[in-house]
Write an enzyme that holds these catalytic residues in place. Sequence first.
Site: not given
Ligand code: YSA
Length: 348
Positions: A157, A174, A200, A214, A257, A311
């Site tokens: 992150w 997130h 981010r 999100q 998780v 989640a």
């Molecule tokens: C995972 C498990 C859980 O039990 C609950 C939540 C999560 C998700 C976790 N918090 C998370 O942030 N995962 S992630 O970094 O892969 O981001 C999730 C989604 O946010 C990505 O699949 C994407 O669709 C979106 N995302 C992430 N960075 C982004 C973005 N969308 C646009 N620009 C970015 N820079």
Amino acid sequence: MSTQEIEQLRERALRELAEATSQEALADWHARYLGRRGEVTQRLRQLGSLAPEERPAVGRALNELKQRLESAYEDRERQVRESELAERIAAETVDVTLPGRRPAIGTLHPVTQMIREVTDIFAHLGFQVVEGPEVEYGYYAFDALNIPPEHPARDVWDTIFIESEHKEIVLRPHTSPMQIRVMERRQPPVRVVVPGRCYRYEAVDATHEWHFHQIEGLAVDERITMADLKGTLAEFARQLFGRERRVRFRCDFFPFVEPGVDFAIDCMFCRGEGCRVCGGSGWIEILGAGMVHPQVLRNVGYDPERYTGWAFGMGVERLVMLKYGVPDIRYFYQGDLRFLAQFDRIPL
Ligand code: YSA
């Protein structure tokens, strides 16, 4: 000054008055003849320099001239005012038979529309919609989610820090911190979805923005299983992308998780055969999810022997891109009405 000169002055003044067609020209005329330095006024002042026998006749003639010019000025001024008014009325006339101009009515931003669509689906599945802070403590963004300081997973992150010396304060990378905030305040059963903006420290490209949205989901209760997660997400994906969608769960890792999964649907552009959008795999990842880690439950005072939960977290811009074939995430925040007006299903 002879009466003949006075007569000539009268003729000239009246001729010029008739030629004055605007308020400005009239004011100019008035200053030249009747003003403090006007010709008539000057001549009246000079009466004293005439021979005493001339004075009465010239004085009378000048006073008559002054009165005559003043009343001619008033008449002319009224005429000019009326004709100016008539001209203005003619110019400003509204043709009431012309059709009206249709006002441009805005539409909700496609990301807002998608948030509403997704939260509506979950509301019908029994989830409550809650929101939380965009400026967040490091404790909620990381520590309570089982990502301690110095843990390499923190680098996933790419975080924007507001303050890190005394107490870590970040722009939330997130929506997962809201899992902790909700569980701290409530006892199970918990069923919430949390839409919100995230940030981010990231290089912007066609699929990454430095701020995006999100939607987090969280369900905790006694006897909640992975089967509930699978059923709920499959139903959600079919409501959003069509009943014919096939879904896929694969193992993935998130510190909060255990086990963790990524959830994908078969590519709606190539129907699973492989294309540019799905990178040839036939599948498109929509979100990360998993069973809430027992340590996370402990962190909020829940007994992991009694309660279990799951989640998920999904990126909203990516959902809009998939559903409507938007090729570049940067379109969403450039304020280009030609792009935004295409999403006019829900006018303001
Ligand atoms: C995972 C498990 C859980 O039990 C609950 C939540 C999560 C998700 C976790 N918090 C998370 O942030 N995962 S992630 O970094 O892969 O981001 C999730 C989604 O946010 C990505 O699949 C994407 O669709 C979106 N995302 C992430 N960075 C982004 C973005 N969308 C646009 N620009 C970015 N820079």
